[in-house]
Design an enzyme around this catalytic site. Structure first.
Site, mmCIF file in Angstrom:
data_model
loop_
_atom_site.group_PDB
_atom_site.id
_atom_site.type_symbol
_atom_site.label_atom_id
_atom_site.label_comp_id
_atom_site.label_asym_id
_atom_site.label_seq_id
_atom_site.Cartn_x
_atom_site.Cartn_y
_atom_site.Cartn_z
ATOM 1 N N SER A 78 0.789 -1.238 0.000
ATOM 2 C CA SER A 78 0.000 0.000 0.000
ATOM 3 C C SER A 78 0.816 1.281 0.000
ATOM 4 O O SER A 78 0.235 2.373 -0.027
ATOM 5 C CB SER A 78 -0.959 0.007 1.199
ATOM 6 O OG SER A 78 -2.017 -0.902 0.988
ATOM 7 N N LYS A 81 -0.129 3.741 -2.611
ATOM 8 C CA LYS A 81 -1.188 4.750 -2.487
ATOM 9 C C LYS A 81 -0.640 6.163 -2.293
ATOM 10 O O LYS A 81 -1.390 7.135 -2.463
ATOM 11 C CB LYS A 81 -2.120 4.365 -1.346
ATOM 12 C CG LYS A 81 -2.917 3.100 -1.657
ATOM 13 C CD LYS A 81 -3.718 2.611 -0.466
ATOM 14 C CE LYS A 81 -4.491 1.352 -0.867
ATOM 15 N NZ LYS A 81 -4.358 0.278 0.097
ATOM 16 N N SER A 145 -6.417 2.686 4.534
ATOM 17 C CA SER A 145 -5.743 2.126 3.362
ATOM 18 C C SER A 145 -6.713 1.370 2.462
ATOM 19 O O SER A 145 -6.479 0.222 2.068
ATOM 20 C CB SER A 145 -4.599 1.197 3.796
ATOM 21 O OG SER A 145 -3.659 1.010 2.767
#
Length: 383
Positions: A78, A81, A145
Site C-alpha cells: 500500500s 497509495k 488504506s
C-alpha cells in the site's frame, strides 16, 4: 618627397593603432574562487538499518542521508497509495482546510467494496448513494488504506484504472524514480515494485502538498457510511511521527514510509525514512519501529552551516590592477549532515552554493572598487 610621405604614413599608422587600442573592449574581470570548489561535510552518519529488507533516510529538500546497498525493486504493497494520492491531488488540488468537490458513490463503488472485502483486501466501507468529498475519499485511501477507494479515485480522476496507472508511471519518471513500476493503484498487485530510496522521492513530493500533509498526520477520521476509521499507521501522532504510509502483504512484508520534524537552528526540518521487506515476527510493527529508530538517529546528525557576512570567498582581477577581494554581503545558512557534498562557484556578483539539494545564492561585494585602466595601459596593452 618620398620620405615625407613615409613619415606621414607612419604618423597615420600610429594614430590608427592608438585609436584601435583605445576603442578595444576591456577584458572582463577574472573571478577566482578562494578555497576548494567542492567539499564534503566531515564525519559519517551511522544508522541502525534492519538486517532484512532495504531502508533509506533523507531530509526533505536537502538530500539522502543514508541507505542500504540493496536498492533493487521489490513489492511495496500500500505504499503505492502515496503515488495514487499525489496524482489525484495534482488533478484536483485542495487548498489547506478545503474539502473539494463531492462525489456520489455508485452501486459499482459499493460492489467493489464488497468484492475487495470478500477477497480479504484492505477496504473502507462504501454505500451507494452516500456523498463523499475529495478530502474524505483521500482519508479513506490513506488512513484505513482502502484498496477500493484507490480504484474509485483513479476512475474519477483519469476515467479508467489503466489511464491512471500510466500517469502514475509517467509521474514516477518525472520524479526520478528510476527503479519504480506501478502495476495497480492500490499495491495489491505484487508487480507494483519500488525501492526504499525511490519511495522517499514520492513521499518528499507528496509532503510538499499541505492537504496531503494534513491527511496523513490524522490518527482517525469520520467518513460517510464507514463511521470512524483509524490510521493503520499506529505511530502517527506519537514520538513526533507525522505520517506517511504503511503497507503490508505476504509478498511485500511490512513496509513503512515515515516522517518526523526536527528543529535545526530554529527551523523545522522534515526527515523521511523508508523501511521495506520486513517479514519476521510482526512485519508491519517491525517496519514502524525501525523507522522511528532511523528518524531519531537522523536527528542527531542534522546541523546548520553558516557563511557569515564579510567572508572573503574569492577575488576579482584585471590586468591593470592587483586582485580585489570578493566578500559576502549578507549571512547565509544551510542544513548539513555528515557526508553531504557542498560545491561553490562564483557567478557574476554572487557566490552560488549547492549543499545536497539546497541551492543558495549569496550576493558579493568588492572590498574595493576596480579602477579604470590608465591611458598608458590602454595604449600599450598586448592582449
Amino acid at each position: 618627397m618620398k620620405a615625407k610621405v613615409v613619415g606621414i604614413g607612419i604618423v597615420v599608422l600610429v594614430i590608427v593603432v592608438g585609436l584601435v587600442q583605445l576603442l578595444r573592449p576591456l577584458p572582463n574581470p577574472q573571478l577566482t574562487l578562494q578555497g576548494a570548489a567542492e567539499s564534503v561535510v566531515p564525519g559519517k552518519a551511522q544508522f541502525s538499518f534492519p538486517g532484512e529488507g532495504q531502508s533509506a533516510v533523507a531530509v526533505t529538500g536537502v538530500g539522502l542521508m543514508g541507505a542500504t546497498a540493496n536498492q533493487t525493486p521489490v513489492p511495496i504493497a500500500s505504499l503505492t497509495k502515496m503515488m495514487t494520492a499525489y496524482v489525484v491531488l495534482k488533478h484536483h488540488p485542495l487548498l489547506e482546510g478545503e474539502d473539494g468537490p463531492t462525489l456520489t458513490m455508485t452501486a459499482e463503488d459499493e460492489a467493489l467494496y464488497k468484492k475487495d472485502k470478500a477477497a480479504g483486501d484492505s477496504v473502507v466501507k462504501v454505500v451507494a448513494g452516500d456523498k463523499w468529498t475529495e478530502r474524505q475519499m483521500l482519508e479513506g485511501l490513506m488512513l484505513p488504506s482502502g484498496d477500493n477507494m484507490a480504484m474509485t479515485l483513479a476512475k474519477w480522476t483519469a476515467g479508467s484504472e489503466s489511464a491512471f496507472i500510466k500517469e502514475m508511471n509517467d509521474t514516477a519518471k518525472q520524479l526520478g524514480m528510476n527503479n519504480t513500476t506501478y502495476a495497480d493503484v492500490s499495491g495489491v498487485n505484487p508487480a507494483s515494485r519500488s525501492t526504499a530510496v525511490d519511495q522517499l522521492k514520492i513521499a518528499d513530493a507528496a509532503m510538499q502538498i499541505p492537504a496531503f500533509r494534513d491527511i496523513v498526520k490524522e490518527a482517525q477520521a469520520t467518513l460517510p457510511g464507514a463511521g470512524t476509521v483509524y490510521n493503520v499507521d499506529y505511530f502517527v501522532g506519537k514520538n513526533g511521527i507525522v505520517g506517511v504510509k504503511t503497507g503490508s502483504t505476504s509478498q511485500a512484508g511490512g513496509c513503512f514510509v515515515s516522517a518526523m520534524y526536527h528543529n535545526v537552528g530554529g527551523k523545522q526540518v522534515l526527515m523521511l525514512g523508508a523501511v521495506l521487506g520486513q517479514h519476521g515476527g510482526q512485519p508491519l510493527m517491525s517496519a514502524l519501529k525501525a523507522n522511528l529508530t532511523l528518524l531519531q538517529e537522523a536527528g542527531k546528525y542534522i546541523t546548520t552551516s553558516s557563511i557569515s557576512k564579510g567572508t572573503t570567498v574569492g577575488s576579482a582581477s584585471v590586468p591593470w590592477q592587483s586582485p580585489v577581494p570578493l566578500q559576502t554581503s549578507e549571512d547565509a545558512t544551510y542544513i548539513a549532515f555528515p557526508g553531504m557534498t557542498v560545491t561553490r562557484k562564483l557567478v557574476g556578483n554572487n557566490l552560488q552554493v549547492t549543499a545536497g539539494e539546497q541551492k543558495i545564492t549569496v550576493p558579493l561585494t568588492q572590498a574595493e572598487q576596480l579602477k579604470k585602466p590608465s591611458l598608458k595601459w590602454r595604449l600599450m596593452r598586448l592582449s
